[in-house]
Design a protein around this motif. Sequence first.
Motif, PDB file in Angstrom:
ATOM      1  N   THR A  28      44.530  54.593  36.722  1.00  0.00           N
ATOM      2  CA  THR A  28      45.394  54.262  35.104  1.00  0.00           C
ATOM      3  C   THR A  28      46.330  55.048  34.626  1.00  0.00           C
ATOM      4  O   THR A  28      48.280  54.467  33.533  1.00  0.00           O
ATOM      5  N   ALA A  41      39.678  49.333  23.634  1.00  0.00           N
ATOM      6  CA  ALA A  41      39.745  49.065  25.133  1.00  0.00           C
ATOM      7  C   ALA A  41      41.043  48.980  25.132  1.00  0.00           C
ATOM      8  O   ALA A  41      42.034  48.904  24.264  1.00  0.00           O
ATOM      9  N   GLU A  42      41.317  49.627  25.903  1.00  0.00           N
ATOM     10  CA  GLU A  42      43.117  49.645  26.610  1.00  0.00           C
ATOM     11  C   GLU A  42      43.097  49.239  27.744  1.00  0.00           C
ATOM     12  O   GLU A  42      42.382  48.827  28.655  1.00  0.00           O
ATOM     13  N   ARG A  43      43.711  47.939  27.877  1.00  0.00           N
ATOM     14  CA  ARG A  43      43.822  47.591  28.824  1.00  0.00           C
ATOM     15  C   ARG A  43      45.200  47.509  30.247  1.00  0.00           C
ATOM     16  O   ARG A  43      46.402  47.575  29.841  1.00  0.00           O
ATOM     17  N   TYR A  44      44.939  47.871  31.468  1.00  0.00           N
ATOM     18  CA  TYR A  44      45.384  48.609  32.115  1.00  0.00           C
ATOM     19  C   TYR A  44      46.013  46.532  33.544  1.00  0.00           C
ATOM     20  O   TYR A  44      44.556  46.754  34.189  1.00  0.00           O
ATOM     21  N   SER A  45      46.687  46.484  33.086  1.00  0.00           N
ATOM     22  CA  SER A  45      46.338  44.477  33.798  1.00  0.00           C
ATOM     23  C   SER A  45      47.363  44.695  35.240  1.00  0.00           C
ATOM     24  O   SER A  45      47.795  45.509  35.468  1.00  0.00           O
ATOM     25  N   ASP A  46      46.640  43.553  36.153  1.00  0.00           N
ATOM     26  CA  ASP A  46      46.934  43.701  37.086  1.00  0.00           C
ATOM     27  C   ASP A  46      46.841  44.633  38.302  1.00  0.00           C
ATOM     28  O   ASP A  46      48.512  44.947  38.866  1.00  0.00           O
ATOM     29  N   LEU A  47      46.730  45.201  38.786  1.00  0.00           N
ATOM     30  CA  LEU A  47      46.675  47.005  39.326  1.00  0.00           C
ATOM     31  C   LEU A  47      46.847  46.464  40.895  1.00  0.00           C
ATOM     32  O   LEU A  47      47.115  47.426  41.444  1.00  0.00           O
ATOM     33  N   ALA A  48      46.486  45.202  41.300  1.00  0.00           N
ATOM     34  CA  ALA A  48      46.619  45.187  42.811  1.00  0.00           C
ATOM     35  C   ALA A  48      46.903  43.462  43.049  1.00  0.00           C
ATOM     36  O   ALA A  48      46.570  42.870  42.263  1.00  0.00           O
ATOM     37  N   ILE A  50      45.960  40.520  44.638  1.00  0.00           N
ATOM     38  CA  ILE A  50      44.903  40.259  45.674  1.00  0.00           C
ATOM     39  C   ILE A  50      45.843  39.084  46.555  1.00  0.00           C
ATOM     40  O   ILE A  50      45.982  37.756  45.917  1.00  0.00           O
TER      41      ILE A  50
ATOM     42  N   LEU B  60      43.330  38.706  39.173  1.00  0.00           N
ATOM     43  CA  LEU B  60      44.144  39.879  38.497  1.00  0.00           C
ATOM     44  C   LEU B  60      42.219  40.843  38.389  1.00  0.00           C
ATOM     45  O   LEU B  60      41.227  40.449  37.996  1.00  0.00           O
ATOM     46  N   VAL B  61      43.181  41.676  38.774  1.00  0.00           N
ATOM     47  CA  VAL B  61      42.591  43.074  38.709  1.00  0.00           C
ATOM     48  C   VAL B  61      42.733  44.103  38.121  1.00  0.00           C
ATOM     49  O   VAL B  61      43.818  44.407  37.947  1.00  0.00           O
ATOM     50  N   ASN B  62      42.396  44.386  37.306  1.00  0.00           N
ATOM     51  CA  ASN B  62      42.657  45.471  35.528  1.00  0.00           C
ATOM     52  C   ASN B  62      41.612  46.459  35.510  1.00  0.00           C
ATOM     53  O   ASN B  62      39.804  45.834  35.986  1.00  0.00           O
ATOM     54  N   ILE B  63      42.051  47.576  34.684  1.00  0.00           N
ATOM     55  CA  ILE B  63      40.937  48.193  34.235  1.00  0.00           C
ATOM     56  C   ILE B  63      41.015  48.628  33.499  1.00  0.00           C
ATOM     57  O   ILE B  63      42.018  48.558  32.537  1.00  0.00           O
ATOM     58  N   PHE B  64      40.106  48.122  32.296  1.00  0.00           N
ATOM     59  CA  PHE B  64      39.739  48.454  30.168  1.00  0.00           C
ATOM     60  C   PHE B  64      38.527  49.908  30.435  1.00  0.00           C
ATOM     61  O   PHE B  64      37.903  49.987  31.003  1.00  0.00           O
ATOM     62  N   LEU B 144      36.889  48.213  36.018  1.00  0.00           N
ATOM     63  CA  LEU B 144      37.165  47.792  36.577  1.00  0.00           C
ATOM     64  C   LEU B 144      36.789  45.777  36.443  1.00  0.00           C
ATOM     65  O   LEU B 144      35.820  45.250  36.221  1.00  0.00           O
ATOM     66  N   VAL B 146      37.878  41.740  36.228  1.00  0.00           N
ATOM     67  CA  VAL B 146      38.511  40.848  37.598  1.00  0.00           C
ATOM     68  C   VAL B 146      38.758  39.505  36.456  1.00  0.00           C
ATOM     69  O   VAL B 146      37.603  38.481  36.483  1.00  0.00           O
TER      70      VAL B 146
END
Lengths: 173, 173
Positions: A28, A41-48, A50, B60-64, B144, B146
């Motif tokens: 993040t 919550a804070e959303r960090y989108s689309d980190l990889a 796939i 999508l892979v994200n972190i909240f 994490l 998805v």
Amino acid sequence: MTTLSGLRLRPMPLTRTAFAPFGDVIETEDRPHRTINDGYAERYSDLARIDVDEQGGRPLVNIFAAKPRRLPLRIELMERHPLSSQAFVPLSRFPFLVVVGRAGEAPRADALRAFVTNGRQGVNYARGTWHHPLIALGEPCDFLVVDRGAPGDDNEEFHRYDDQEIVLDAPRA
Amino acid sequence: MTTLSGLRLRPMPLTRTAFAPFGDVIETEDRPHRTINDGYAERYSDLARIDVDEQGGRPLVNIFAAKPRRLPLRIELMERHPLSSQAFVPLSRFPFLVVVGRAGEAPRADALRAFVTNGRQGVNYARGTWHHPLIALGEPCDFLVVDRGAPGDDNEEFHRYDDQEIVLDAPRA
């Protein structure tokens, strides 16, 4: 008449820039995000990226329970998945080591790169990227793994470094 | 002429059986696995049905990054994703609460169910399953996630329980 020669790999701190030729760092830090859930919550989108659709593939969510390795570690075998990416995210705050080589023909030993994560990072190996099997440190750790499922899977290739001694050292303290 | 009536939800321990109408519990306990990586890892495969392909969607892979809630918590709003599943796995050993209702029309308050995880479990909400936004407890926690990405996404619906007081209690100790 193979020549046995030694090569030592020293893991460098994992950064998105250094890892870009091999895939994504899932983290993040310094990434865009947006507030959701009424501020909870804070959303960090689309980190990889796939990449699992090839030949009827679908995303699999798995857990790998890894046993720790001891360092220095002899690097004998690398693997790659020619049809898909593969993401690893530790399920506890846990540094681990990655050893990678660019997609394509099996890399020469001196083209391998080693990284140490900061304990909060995961990695996503891009399709075809050569990588060493999980290298957990210190204690057992579970990893969430996102890869590809398909009937009659033939998505794994190995390369053995038989004629070359490659040793992975501990990261600098 | 709405009637305001109170309803208290008490979280029950999360199990795969109890959660089956709502989706998957992502956990390794009592699941088949196989040894990989020369004995250095156990692979628990395919722990959640990732359902994101509808209308050109992709995983999508994200972190909240979630902030903790305080209990008891008034449940005012539920949401669902009509086009996809959504998986949440905590990135530290961390119990959290889930409040769910079956896919379909917005469930009556007395059809909602609440669960508490054991600290190692994640959940995957099946497509259309009603769920409360993340309910972390005690301290901030990263998850994490998805889910599905698609251009022009319209994959979120909300239901407000305006005429009913629903209170989520703490799990029994």
